[in-house]
Design a protein around this motif. Structure first.
Motif, PDB file in Angstrom:
ATOM      1  N   SER A   1     -18.359  -7.257 -14.594  1.00  8.64           N
ATOM      2  CA  SER A   1     -17.499  -8.145 -15.372  1.00  8.64           C
ATOM      3  C   SER A   1     -18.328  -9.295 -15.939  1.00  8.64           C
ATOM      4  CB  SER A   1     -16.386  -8.703 -14.485  1.00  8.64           C
ATOM      5  OG  SER A   1     -16.939  -9.569 -13.497  1.00  8.64           O
ATOM      6  N   ASP A   2     -17.723 -10.054 -16.868  1.00  5.55           N
ATOM      7  CA  ASP A   2     -18.412 -11.232 -17.405  1.00  5.55           C
ATOM      8  C   ASP A   2     -18.805 -12.191 -16.290  1.00  5.55           C
ATOM      9  OD1 ASP A   2     -18.403 -10.537 -20.097  1.00  5.55           O
ATOM     10  OD2 ASP A   2     -16.439 -11.422 -20.470  1.00  5.55           O
ATOM     11  N   GLU A   3     -17.906 -12.380 -15.325  1.00  4.17           N
ATOM     12  CA  GLU A   3     -18.192 -13.296 -14.218  1.00  4.17           C
ATOM     13  C   GLU A   3     -19.364 -12.798 -13.384  1.00  4.17           C
ATOM     14  OE1 GLU A   3     -16.013 -15.088 -10.200  1.00  4.17           O
ATOM     15  OE2 GLU A   3     -14.839 -13.988 -11.691  1.00  4.17           O
ATOM     16  N   GLU A   4     -19.412 -11.497 -13.109  1.00  2.00           N
ATOM     17  CA  GLU A   4     -20.507 -10.944 -12.307  1.00  2.00           C
ATOM     18  C   GLU A   4     -21.829 -11.028 -13.055  1.00  2.00           C
ATOM     19  OE1 GLU A   4     -18.237  -7.574  -9.618  1.00  2.00           O
ATOM     20  OE2 GLU A   4     -18.544  -7.187 -11.764  1.00  2.00           O
ATOM     21  N   VAL A   5     -21.799 -10.789 -14.362  1.00  2.88           N
ATOM     22  CA  VAL A   5     -23.018 -10.925 -15.159  1.00  2.88           C
ATOM     23  C   VAL A   5     -23.498 -12.372 -15.147  1.00  2.88           C
ATOM     24  CG1 VAL A   5     -23.989 -10.772 -17.484  1.00  2.88           C
ATOM     25  CG2 VAL A   5     -22.518  -8.939 -16.629  1.00  2.88           C
ATOM     26  N   ALA A   6     -22.575 -13.312 -15.350  1.00  4.80           N
ATOM     27  CA  ALA A   6     -22.953 -14.732 -15.355  1.00  4.80           C
ATOM     28  C   ALA A   6     -23.563 -15.134 -14.021  1.00  4.80           C
ATOM     29  CB  ALA A   6     -21.729 -15.591 -15.669  1.00  4.80           C
ATOM     30  N   ARG A   7     -22.994 -14.642 -12.912  1.00  9.66           N
ATOM     31  CA  ARG A   7     -23.523 -14.968 -11.596  1.00  9.66           C
ATOM     32  C   ARG A   7     -24.943 -14.414 -11.436  1.00  9.66           C
ATOM     33  NH1 ARG A   7     -19.254 -13.766  -8.443  1.00  9.66           N
ATOM     34  NH2 ARG A   7     -19.836 -11.584  -8.224  1.00  9.66           N
ATOM     35  N   GLY A   8     -25.170 -13.198 -11.917  1.00  8.93           N
ATOM     36  CA  GLY A   8     -26.501 -12.611 -11.827  1.00  8.93           C
ATOM     37  C   GLY A   8     -27.517 -13.337 -12.683  1.00  8.93           C
ATOM     38  N   LEU A   9     -27.107 -13.775 -13.867  1.00 12.68           N
ATOM     39  CA  LEU A   9     -28.039 -14.445 -14.778  1.00 12.68           C
ATOM     40  C   LEU A   9     -28.461 -15.814 -14.269  1.00 12.68           C
ATOM     41  CD1 LEU A   9     -26.631 -13.617 -18.334  1.00 12.68           C
ATOM     42  CD2 LEU A   9     -28.344 -12.392 -16.991  1.00 12.68           C
TER      43      LEU A   9
END
Length: 239
Positions: free
Chosen positions: A143-151
């Motif tokens: 999800s967008d949230e999971e991508v943001a957390r990874g970045l």
């Protein structure tokens, strides 16, 4: 005391690891990170209840300065040289395997850990294995949230669930060695990095499949690219 071999086998199974050696490395990394969430007395309590292979990492984990699940997943990721998202799934697998092996110990450990750690690392309605991949070899889209957390744990990357990218500015004579190293890294991971060269720099774009989604392997490759930039492009300006 928790049975070491049973716990090890549970971790290997839940996290779909390559074998006992990888499971031992994961167990050690997660135990060390969880121990850093506890005060000295709590660390000794944990070490006394673990078999010798894990008691050492519990006692010698380092400063007790991890306060949240995000801190734990980052510490596990650094020790295992993977992404924070993968660190989270591996920690979930270790805790789930402990619950299978010694439910009472797992429950008491959760009671001693900071609430911010327990809440963040609790599986969101699915097992750690399913969270990483619903079918073997088919990573789950993030999800967008999971991508943001990874970045947040990478350098200079931007994007969302449809794709991520990083632009690096560096001397022209370093661009080709950097691109070649990135392409080698991608091949070893069975991944693909789209490369776009421009004057004075290069942009790397990552996504999975024709649909244009981001999965955990894209974040793993992004971290490898960060390492390549640091090694090959030292002296350049990361974009």
């Amino acid at each position: 005391m928790v049975q070491h071999e049973k716990w090890l086998t549970g971790v290997e199974d839940l996290a779909e690891l390559a074998g006992p050696a990888e499971a031992r490395a994961v167990l050690g990394a997660v135990v060390a990170a969880l121990a850093r969430c506890l005060p000295d007395a709590g660390r000794e309590w944990l070490a006394d209840r673990l078999p010798s292979p894990e008691a050492g990492p519990a006692r010698d984990a380092g400063p007790a300065n991890l306060k949240s699940g995000t801190d734990v997943e980052a510490a596990v990721a650094r020790r295992l040289r993977t992404t924070p998202g993968r660190g989270r799934y591996l920690t979930q697998a270790v805790l789930a395997a402990l619950t299978r092996t010694d439910p009472a110990l797992a429950e008491e450990l959760r009671g001693r850990l900071p609430r911010a750690v327990v809440d963040t690392l609790a599986p969101a309605g699915e097992s750690p294995r399913d969270a990483a991949s619903h079918r073997p070899g088919v990573p789950t889209r993030l999800s967008d949230e999971e991508v943001a957390r990874g970045l947040r744990h990478l350098t200079g990357w931007s994007g969302d669930r449809h794709g991520i990218e990083r632009t690096v500015q560096l001397p022209a004579d370093r661009i080709t060695p950097l691109v070649e190293r990135v392409q080698r890294e991608a091949r070893t991971m069975n991944e693909h990095a789209h490369v776009e060269r421009a004057d004075g720099g290069v942009t790397f774009r990552l996504r999975t499949g024709r649909d244009g989604v981001v999965t955990e392997p894209d974040l793993w490759l992004a971290e490898r690219i960060d390492e390549a930039v640091a090694a090959v492009g030292s002296g350049g300006r990361p974009g």
